[in-house]
Design a protein around this motif. Structure first.
Motif, mmCIF file in Angstrom:
data_model
loop_
_atom_site.group_PDB
_atom_site.id
_atom_site.type_symbol
_atom_site.label_atom_id
_atom_site.label_comp_id
_atom_site.label_asym_id
_atom_site.label_seq_id
_atom_site.Cartn_x
_atom_site.Cartn_y
_atom_site.Cartn_z
ATOM 1 N N VAL A 50 1.922 26.704 40.544
ATOM 2 C CA VAL A 50 3.262 27.302 40.505
ATOM 3 C C VAL A 50 4.291 26.361 41.122
ATOM 4 O O VAL A 50 5.385 26.168 40.585
ATOM 5 C CB VAL A 50 3.259 28.683 41.206
ATOM 6 C CG1 VAL A 50 4.663 29.202 41.404
ATOM 7 C CG2 VAL A 50 2.437 29.672 40.415
ATOM 8 N N GLY A 51 3.930 25.755 42.244
ATOM 9 C CA GLY A 51 4.848 24.832 42.906
ATOM 10 C C GLY A 51 5.137 23.596 42.066
ATOM 11 O O GLY A 51 6.293 23.186 41.925
ATOM 12 N N ALA A 53 4.728 23.196 38.768
ATOM 13 C CA ALA A 53 5.414 23.548 37.530
ATOM 14 C C ALA A 53 6.894 23.827 37.798
ATOM 15 O O ALA A 53 7.759 23.368 37.054
ATOM 16 C CB ALA A 53 4.747 24.762 36.884
ATOM 17 N N SER A 54 7.180 24.555 38.862
ATOM 18 C CA SER A 54 8.578 24.841 39.195
ATOM 19 C C SER A 54 9.341 23.574 39.536
ATOM 20 O O SER A 54 10.480 23.377 39.076
ATOM 21 C CB SER A 54 8.647 25.804 40.382
ATOM 22 O OG SER A 54 8.021 27.011 40.071
ATOM 23 N N LEU A 55 8.729 22.722 40.333
ATOM 24 C CA LEU A 55 9.372 21.458 40.692
ATOM 25 C C LEU A 55 9.574 20.568 39.473
ATOM 26 O O LEU A 55 10.631 19.954 39.307
ATOM 27 C CB LEU A 55 8.537 20.730 41.745
ATOM 28 C CG LEU A 55 9.080 19.390 42.221
ATOM 29 C CD1 LEU A 55 10.400 19.593 42.956
ATOM 30 C CD2 LEU A 55 8.081 18.695 43.118
ATOM 31 N N ILE A 57 9.861 21.465 36.264
ATOM 32 C CA ILE A 57 10.895 22.012 35.376
ATOM 33 C C ILE A 57 12.274 21.830 35.988
ATOM 34 O O ILE A 57 13.239 21.486 35.293
ATOM 35 C CB ILE A 57 10.588 23.485 35.058
ATOM 36 C CG1 ILE A 57 9.330 23.569 34.192
ATOM 37 C CG2 ILE A 57 11.765 24.152 34.362
ATOM 38 C CD1 ILE A 57 8.790 24.964 34.011
ATOM 39 N N ALA A 58 12.389 22.017 37.294
ATOM 40 C CA ALA A 58 13.675 21.817 37.952
ATOM 41 C C ALA A 58 14.101 20.352 37.890
ATOM 42 O O ALA A 58 15.280 20.041 37.644
ATOM 43 C CB ALA A 58 13.599 22.282 39.403
#
Length: 65
Positions: A50-51, A53-55, A57-58
């Motif tokens: 999750v970390g 993937a979020s990083l 995409i951001a």
């Protein structure tokens, strides 16, 4: 090729998620080798996924916008 074409977004998403998957597997393996119970190792892998993937995409949105 700047990577911001609508047809390339799916490819970039696949690359980001694949990298996040490998990071999650490495985190889960490191926790398992470190002696953690399987649920804790899987939880660490999930949190890493999750970390990352979020990083990813951001970062992609920051670079392309």
């Amino acid at each position: 090729m700047n990577g911001n074409h609508p047809r390339q977004r799916g490819i970039w998403l696949a690359i980001i998620l694949l990298i996040a998957l490998f990071a999650a597997a490495a985190a889960a393996a490191a926790f398992h080798v470190g002696g953690a119970e399987p649920p804790a190792a899987l939880g660490a892998g999930g949190a890493a996924f999750v970390g990352m993937a979020s990083l990813g995409i951001a970062a992609y949105r920051f670079v392309t916008d």
